[in-house]
Design a protein around this motif. Structure first.
Motif, PDB file in Angstrom:
ATOM      1  N   GLU A   1      31.472  86.252  47.809  1.00  0.00           N
ATOM      2  CA  GLU A   1      31.656  86.203  49.264  1.00  0.00           C
ATOM      3  C   GLU A   1      31.937  84.784  49.771  1.00  0.00           C
ATOM      4  O   GLU A   1      32.061  84.573  50.967  1.00  0.00           O
ATOM      5  CB  GLU A   1      30.405  86.727  49.988  1.00  0.00           C
ATOM      6  CG  GLU A   1      30.023  88.130  49.644  1.00  0.00           C
ATOM      7  CD  GLU A   1      29.110  88.208  48.428  1.00  0.00           C
ATOM      8  OE1 GLU A   1      28.509  87.194  48.026  1.00  0.00           O
ATOM      9  OE2 GLU A   1      29.015  89.300  47.867  1.00  0.00           O
ATOM     10  N   ALA A   2      31.986  83.832  48.874  1.00  0.00           N
ATOM     11  CA  ALA A   2      32.164  82.438  49.286  1.00  0.00           C
ATOM     12  C   ALA A   2      33.559  82.218  49.855  1.00  0.00           C
ATOM     13  O   ALA A   2      34.528  82.823  49.415  1.00  0.00           O
ATOM     14  CB  ALA A   2      31.936  81.505  48.098  1.00  0.00           C
ATOM     15  N   ASN A   3      33.631  81.356  50.851  1.00  0.00           N
ATOM     16  CA  ASN A   3      34.926  80.869  51.325  1.00  0.00           C
ATOM     17  C   ASN A   3      34.847  79.345  51.367  1.00  0.00           C
ATOM     18  O   ASN A   3      33.759  78.769  51.284  1.00  0.00           O
ATOM     19  CB  ASN A   3      35.311  81.488  52.682  1.00  0.00           C
ATOM     20  CG  ASN A   3      34.337  81.156  53.781  1.00  0.00           C
ATOM     21  OD1 ASN A   3      33.934  80.006  53.960  1.00  0.00           O
ATOM     22  ND2 ASN A   3      33.925  82.166  54.536  1.00  0.00           N
ATOM     23  N   LEU A   4      35.980  78.718  51.447  1.00  0.00           N
ATOM     24  CA  LEU A   4      36.030  77.253  51.323  1.00  0.00           C
ATOM     25  C   LEU A   4      35.218  76.557  52.411  1.00  0.00           C
ATOM     26  O   LEU A   4      34.456  75.630  52.125  1.00  0.00           O
ATOM     27  CB  LEU A   4      37.478  76.761  51.321  1.00  0.00           C
ATOM     28  CG  LEU A   4      37.676  75.269  51.101  1.00  0.00           C
ATOM     29  CD1 LEU A   4      37.086  74.833  49.760  1.00  0.00           C
ATOM     30  CD2 LEU A   4      39.148  74.904  51.182  1.00  0.00           C
ATOM     31  N   ALA A   5      35.350  77.005  53.645  1.00  0.00           N
ATOM     32  CA  ALA A   5      34.638  76.338  54.752  1.00  0.00           C
ATOM     33  C   ALA A   5      33.122  76.406  54.558  1.00  0.00           C
ATOM     34  O   ALA A   5      32.419  75.404  54.729  1.00  0.00           O
ATOM     35  CB  ALA A   5      35.040  76.975  56.080  1.00  0.00           C
ATOM     36  N   ASP A   6      32.624  77.584  54.176  1.00  0.00           N
ATOM     37  CA  ASP A   6      31.175  77.733  53.988  1.00  0.00           C
ATOM     38  C   ASP A   6      30.684  76.948  52.779  1.00  0.00           C
ATOM     39  O   ASP A   6      29.595  76.368  52.804  1.00  0.00           O
ATOM     40  CB  ASP A   6      30.808  79.211  53.833  1.00  0.00           C
ATOM     41  CG  ASP A   6      31.004  80.004  55.119  1.00  0.00           C
ATOM     42  OD1 ASP A   6      31.073  79.388  56.201  1.00  0.00           O
ATOM     43  OD2 ASP A   6      31.087  81.244  55.028  1.00  0.00           O
ATOM     44  N   ALA A   7      31.457  76.921  51.710  1.00  0.00           N
ATOM     45  CA  ALA A   7      31.063  76.175  50.517  1.00  0.00           C
ATOM     46  C   ALA A   7      31.009  74.670  50.816  1.00  0.00           C
ATOM     47  O   ALA A   7      30.065  73.980  50.412  1.00  0.00           O
ATOM     48  CB  ALA A   7      32.022  76.455  49.365  1.00  0.00           C
ATOM     49  N   MET A   8      32.000  74.169  51.528  1.00  0.00           N
ATOM     50  CA  MET A   8      32.011  72.740  51.877  1.00  0.00           C
ATOM     51  C   MET A   8      30.860  72.402  52.821  1.00  0.00           C
ATOM     52  O   MET A   8      30.232  71.345  52.688  1.00  0.00           O
ATOM     53  CB  MET A   8      33.350  72.354  52.517  1.00  0.00           C
ATOM     54  CG  MET A   8      34.507  72.407  51.539  1.00  0.00           C
ATOM     55  SD  MET A   8      34.299  71.232  50.198  1.00  0.00           S
ATOM     56  CE  MET A   8      35.937  70.589  50.084  1.00  0.00           C
TER      57      MET A   8
ATOM     58  N   ILE B   1      25.409  78.821  50.935  1.00  0.00           N
ATOM     59  CA  ILE B   1      26.355  79.788  51.519  1.00  0.00           C
ATOM     60  C   ILE B   1      25.595  80.973  52.112  1.00  0.00           C
ATOM     61  O   ILE B   1      25.916  81.434  53.208  1.00  0.00           O
ATOM     62  CB  ILE B   1      27.387  80.239  50.461  1.00  0.00           C
ATOM     63  CG1 ILE B   1      28.326  79.083  50.123  1.00  0.00           C
ATOM     64  CG2 ILE B   1      28.173  81.452  50.938  1.00  0.00           C
ATOM     65  CD1 ILE B   1      29.214  79.329  48.912  1.00  0.00           C
ATOM     66  N   ARG B   2      24.580  81.459  51.400  1.00  0.00           N
ATOM     67  CA  ARG B   2      23.770  82.570  51.926  1.00  0.00           C
ATOM     68  C   ARG B   2      23.103  82.178  53.241  1.00  0.00           C
ATOM     69  O   ARG B   2      23.040  82.977  54.180  1.00  0.00           O
ATOM     70  CB  ARG B   2      22.702  82.996  50.915  1.00  0.00           C
ATOM     71  CG  ARG B   2      23.189  83.982  49.892  1.00  0.00           C
ATOM     72  CD  ARG B   2      22.050  84.609  49.102  1.00  0.00           C
ATOM     73  NE  ARG B   2      21.207  83.655  48.404  1.00  0.00           N
ATOM     74  CZ  ARG B   2      21.466  83.139  47.210  1.00  0.00           C
ATOM     75  NH1 ARG B   2      22.554  83.482  46.557  1.00  0.00           N
ATOM     76  NH2 ARG B   2      20.644  82.271  46.653  1.00  0.00           N
TER      77      ARG B   2
ATOM     78  N   ARG C   1      25.140  85.464  60.454  1.00  0.00           N
ATOM     79  CA  ARG C   1      26.334  86.061  61.073  1.00  0.00           C
ATOM     80  C   ARG C   1      26.314  87.591  61.019  1.00  0.00           C
ATOM     81  O   ARG C   1      26.938  88.247  61.827  1.00  0.00           O
ATOM     82  CB  ARG C   1      27.596  85.599  60.344  1.00  0.00           C
ATOM     83  CG  ARG C   1      27.871  84.140  60.430  1.00  0.00           C
ATOM     84  CD  ARG C   1      29.120  83.836  59.634  1.00  0.00           C
ATOM     85  NE  ARG C   1      29.351  82.416  59.516  1.00  0.00           N
ATOM     86  CZ  ARG C   1      30.046  81.858  58.544  1.00  0.00           C
ATOM     87  NH1 ARG C   1      30.590  82.609  57.608  1.00  0.00           N
ATOM     88  NH2 ARG C   1      30.210  80.558  58.506  1.00  0.00           N
ATOM     89  N   ILE C   2      25.611  88.146  60.030  1.00  0.00           N
ATOM     90  CA  ILE C   2      25.629  89.586  59.796  1.00  0.00           C
ATOM     91  C   ILE C   2      24.733  90.276  60.817  1.00  0.00           C
ATOM     92  O   ILE C   2      23.568  89.909  60.973  1.00  0.00           O
ATOM     93  CB  ILE C   2      25.146  89.905  58.362  1.00  0.00           C
ATOM     94  CG1 ILE C   2      26.060  89.223  57.344  1.00  0.00           C
ATOM     95  CG2 ILE C   2      25.096  91.404  58.121  1.00  0.00           C
ATOM     96  CD1 ILE C   2      25.541  89.268  55.926  1.00  0.00           C
TER      97      ILE C   2
ATOM     98  N   ARG D   1      30.260  88.425  57.800  1.00  0.00           N
ATOM     99  CA  ARG D   1      29.778  87.408  56.853  1.00  0.00           C
ATOM    100  C   ARG D   1      30.799  86.281  56.734  1.00  0.00           C
ATOM    101  O   ARG D   1      30.438  85.114  56.626  1.00  0.00           O
ATOM    102  CB  ARG D   1      29.536  88.038  55.484  1.00  0.00           C
ATOM    103  CG  ARG D   1      29.113  87.022  54.438  1.00  0.00           C
ATOM    104  CD  ARG D   1      28.982  87.626  53.060  1.00  0.00           C
ATOM    105  NE  ARG D   1      27.819  88.492  52.998  1.00  0.00           N
ATOM    106  CZ  ARG D   1      27.832  89.738  52.540  1.00  0.00           C
ATOM    107  NH1 ARG D   1      28.941  90.278  52.095  1.00  0.00           N
ATOM    108  NH2 ARG D   1      26.726  90.442  52.517  1.00  0.00           N
ATOM    109  N   GLN D   2      32.075  86.622  56.746  1.00  0.00           N
ATOM    110  CA  GLN D   2      33.131  85.621  56.606  1.00  0.00           C
ATOM    111  C   GLN D   2      33.412  84.876  57.913  1.00  0.00           C
ATOM    112  O   GLN D   2      34.237  83.976  57.945  1.00  0.00           O
ATOM    113  CB  GLN D   2      34.418  86.282  56.099  1.00  0.00           C
ATOM    114  CG  GLN D   2      34.312  86.799  54.679  1.00  0.00           C
ATOM    115  CD  GLN D   2      34.002  85.694  53.687  1.00  0.00           C
ATOM    116  OE1 GLN D   2      34.551  84.605  53.741  1.00  0.00           O
ATOM    117  NE2 GLN D   2      33.090  85.979  52.774  1.00  0.00           N
ATOM    118  N   GLY D   3      32.725  85.285  58.996  1.00  0.00           N
ATOM    119  CA  GLY D   3      32.877  84.563  60.254  1.00  0.00           C
ATOM    120  C   GLY D   3      33.783  85.227  61.268  1.00  0.00           C
ATOM    121  O   GLY D   3      34.076  84.646  62.313  1.00  0.00           O
TER     122      GLY D   3
END
Length: 168
Positions: A38-45, A70-71, A77-78, A112-114
């Motif tokens: 479920e990771a995306n670049l913005a959340d990982a950074m 990330i979690r 958000r969920i 979750r992805q925003g």
């Protein structure tokens, strides 16, 4: 899911805090495999930024730390179960309907992805519409005959002597 190039950027950001050591192909691929789907670049950074903003020990951030971060970012958000139920009712999706599962999964994945809740609802409704409802079973035919008495609709409808050839 992050691409290999994106996860390598996250690893490079981690390495920037520890002297910019070169990243080998094996390290990049291993790090990529260990990150949450479920990771995306913005959340990982953002996870890396938060880790090092609070890191007083000098410890290196590992893939598990990125996943935990990330979690923590995505979790709030969920919508909670009550809110999901309310949205399902508003969108005409019954809780026990086969359409409820793809609706919930899509709604949760999108938020979750925003994605904003309205956008997530639209995508969830589309996912729910793709489900084909199982056919309702046809009613079983009611048997009117019985194996005794050839054509007798009910056992005991005829006199017993007429069935076995009684004495006269």
């Amino acid at each position: 899911m992050l691409t290999l190039a994106e996860s390598t950027l996250v690893l490079a950001k981690i390495r920037a805090h520890h002297g910019n050591a070169p990243i080998t192909d094996l390290e990049a691929r291993t790090f990529h495999e260990e990150l949450r789907a479920e990771a995306n670049l913005a959340d990982a950074m953002e996870s890396v930024r938060r880790f090092y903003a609070n890191n007083e020990t000098g410890r290196w951030m590992l893939s598990g730390d990125v996943n935990a971060g990330i979690r923590r970012i995505q979790g709030p958000r969920i919508p909670d179960a009550v809110r999901i139920h309310e949205l399902m009712e508003q969108d005409g999706i019954g809780i026990s309907s086969p359409r409820s599962i793809p609706y919930r999964r899509t709604l949760i994945a999108q938020t979750r992805q925003g994605a904003p809740i309205q956008e997530a609802r639209v995508k969830a409704m589309k996912a729910a519409q793709l489900v084909i409802e199982p056919p309702k079973p046809e009613p079983k035919p009611r048997l009117t005959g019985h194996f005794i008495g050839g054509g007798v609709e009910r056992l005991g409808a005829e006199d017993l002597s007429s069935m076995i050839g009684g004495t006269k």
